[in-house]
Design an enzyme around this catalytic site. Structure first.
Site, PDB file in Angstrom:
ATOM      1  N   CYS B  84      42.882 104.139 -24.130  1.00  0.00           N
ATOM      2  CA  CYS B  84      43.804 103.169 -23.590  1.00  0.00           C
ATOM      3  C   CYS B  84      45.247 102.963 -24.515  1.00  0.00           C
ATOM      4  CB  CYS B  84      42.894 101.733 -23.445  1.00  0.00           C
ATOM      5  SG  CYS B  84      41.270 102.047 -22.670  1.00  0.00           S
ATOM      6  N   LYS B 329      43.786  91.284 -19.750  1.00  0.00           N
ATOM      7  CA  LYS B 329      42.626  90.482 -19.413  1.00  0.00           C
ATOM      8  C   LYS B 329      43.071  90.205 -17.919  1.00  0.00           C
ATOM      9  CE  LYS B 329      39.170  87.897 -18.356  1.00  0.00           C
ATOM     10  NZ  LYS B 329      39.486  88.179 -17.068  1.00  0.00           N
ATOM     11  N   HIS B 333      45.115  96.141 -16.526  1.00  0.00           N
ATOM     12  CA  HIS B 333      44.872  97.361 -17.539  1.00  0.00           C
ATOM     13  C   HIS B 333      45.017  98.611 -16.790  1.00  0.00           C
ATOM     14  CE1 HIS B 333      43.927  99.685 -20.925  1.00  0.00           C
ATOM     15  NE2 HIS B 333      42.780  99.435 -21.023  1.00  0.00           N
TER      16      HIS B 333
END
Lengths: 128, 387
Positions: B84, B329, B333
């Site tokens: 990520c 959130k 993402h």
């Protein structure tokens, strides 16, 4: 830099031992640091003297989560279960799972566990 | 030895479920960056493409596809994978090329496409970024690992499920105003607490969505930036660090060591204190991650982030706005795009292009915190406006 005196434990040897109920780790001869994940140079003192040690098979749950909805595919049918970080009696941390846990209440703080491998997971623990 | 480098153009797709291929999304973002800077594409000497889950589209070696479509097939492009944190890492490599004098202009573009696969497969792909032998093979999903961090944080500091929920509420409020956001829906603490339990204590609304999306940024020299007449947004500091890959190797689960190291590097380079930063984009893949991020960055003392959120200090109107974009959130993402999307947001805030209610006042210096897996990779980026 001195070459290591003996070959490192392989991950297969570690896994095979775990199937037989023996938890093995890599350990630094100089500072005593133990690691359940492969360690060829000690992250604490950078020592190259690494040996294989056996860990205790009992400990207590340090942190956990109850998997209620999703898990890696091979464990989907086992939901709900707990993914746990266990602090073994010598202080070494190891990850594992405890089956048939549906709620946080099933694993109160300090719950003692022992290593009980199964065909499903070599890092299966059960309440001691 | 190191020269100043500037972000001259940024671009991004909307985040969410996109009916675009990886190549289409990456190029849309890259063209946005090219057009917003006015740079001649031929001045771009190469690219780093951040992509973590290319196998979702059975496509590796994405870089040359993107460069070909951008009309600069003779320029090199490599993929960067740091889970990520792929985006922040690719941005850093583009920066290094310019700051180190190897190139005068470089493109960083991040892209992800996950909507083409089912959620069980996607859950598996995310878990592959853990130390799978020792974590995934013990039944840990990605939410499971962050749930374990949450549990440890609760045990050590008394953090509550309501504390976590308030992070989600704030970030949904911000995303509601962000036209590019994936989840544009206001929610309440009650909604979070009542949402489906995923991995105790984390619920559906504590988690970021699986998003498609892309973001791009062009890094160049001061001379080129001035020639283009671009607002001067300098890369003031960059940090990259790692942490012990598996949670079980860490003595403290409540903090990500690599985040502290990378923050220190970036602040040292920028000759700044964390309190000199006006706003933050942090890696809130789960609500708990935003609290841990605030504590690792030094915005909050250990265990004190929840109180700052409760007191409204991290709202857009607060002293230290955190995730005014909506964060992972609620903005979404798209893994590889996330870190560059943070750069996009910072650039828009600093240049005043956000506008409206979501525009932060006095947003001159921003910091982005981008984490791969549970902290095995961390990238910190500080941008500062000079105009």
């Amino acid at each position: 830099m001195a070459a290591t005196a003996q070959p490192f434990m392989t991950q297969k040897e570690q896994k095979d031992a775990a199937k037989d109920g023996k938890l093995l780790a890599w350990a630094c001869v100089k500072c005593g640091h133990k690691s359940v994940t492969p360690m060829y140079i000690c992250p604490l003192d950078k020592s190259r003297e690494i040996k294989t040690v056996q860990l205790p098979s009992t400990g207590h749950i340090e942190a956990f989560t109850v998997q209620k909805l999703i898990a890696p595919e091979e464990f989907l049918n086992d939901i709900p279960f707990a993914f746990v970080v266990v602090k073994l009696d010598d202080g070494t941390l190891v990850a594992g799972m405890v089956m048939d846990i549906a709620s946080d209440r099933d694993l109160p703080p300090g719950t003692k566990v022992k290593h009980a491998p199964s065909y499903k997971s070599v890092y299966l623990f059960e309440k001691a | 030895m190191v020269r100043d480098a500037y972000v001259v153009g940024v671009g991004a797709t909307n985040y969410g479920k996109l009916d675009k291929t990886l190549r289409e999304a990456a190029c849309e973002a890259a063209l946005g960056a090219i057009d917003s800077s006015g740079i001649d594409p031929d001045l771009i000497e190469g690219a780093f493409v951040a992509n973590a889950l290319g196998m979702t589209e059975r496509q590796g070696h994405l870089g040359p596809l993107v460069m070909t479509s951008l009309g600069i097939p003779d320029k090199p492009a490599s993929s960067i994978e740091a889970a990520c944190a792929s985006g922040g890492s690719a941005f850093r490599e583009a920066y290094v090329n310019v700051a180190g004098g190897f190139a005068d202009a470089y493109l960083a573009v991040g892209v992800e496409k996950v909507s083409g696969i089912d959620s069980i497969t996607a859950t598996g792909y995310f878990a592959y970024a853990s130390d799978y032998t020792y974590e995934g093979n013990c039944g840990a999903s990605f939410p499971g690992l962050y749930a374990t961090i949450a549990r440890a944080h609760m045990k050590k500091y008394g953090t509550t499920e309501e504390d976590l929920a308030r992070v989600a509420v704030k970030n949904h409020d911000n995303a509601f105003l962000n036209p590019k956001a994936h989840l544009k829906k206001k929610i309440t603490v009650e909604d979070v607490l009542k949402s489906t339990m995923v991995s105790t204590p984390l619920k559906m609304f504590d988690a970021c969505p699986f998003s498609d999306g892309a973001a791009a940024a062009i890094v160049t020299t001061k001379e080129i930036a001035q020639r283009l007449g671009a607002p001067l947004v300098r890369v003031a500091g960059i940090g990259r660090a790692g942490s012990l890959a598996a949670l079980l190797d860490r003595t403290d689960l409540t903090s990500i060591h690599g985040a502290k190291l990378a923050t220190k590097q970036a602040l040292t380079q920028a000759r700044m204190d964390i309190h000199d930063v006006d706003f933050f984009e942090v890696h809130d893949c789960f609500t708990i991650a935003e609290l841990v991020a605030m504590e690792d960055l030094g915005i909050a003392a250990p265990g004190k982030a929840a109180a700052m959120v409760r007191d409204g200090q991290t709202l857009r109107s607060g002293d230290v706005p955190v995730n005014a974009s909506g964060g992972l959130k609620a903005k979404g993402h798209p893994v590889g795009a996330t870190g560059i999307g943070q750069v996009y947001e910072m650039h828009q805030q600093i240049t005043g292009k956000v506008g409206g209610e979501r525009q932060l006042r006095g947003a001159k210096t921003g910091l982005a915190h981008n984490v791969g897996s549970t902290g095995g990779s961390v990238a910190i980026t500080i941008l500062q406006g000079e105009n």
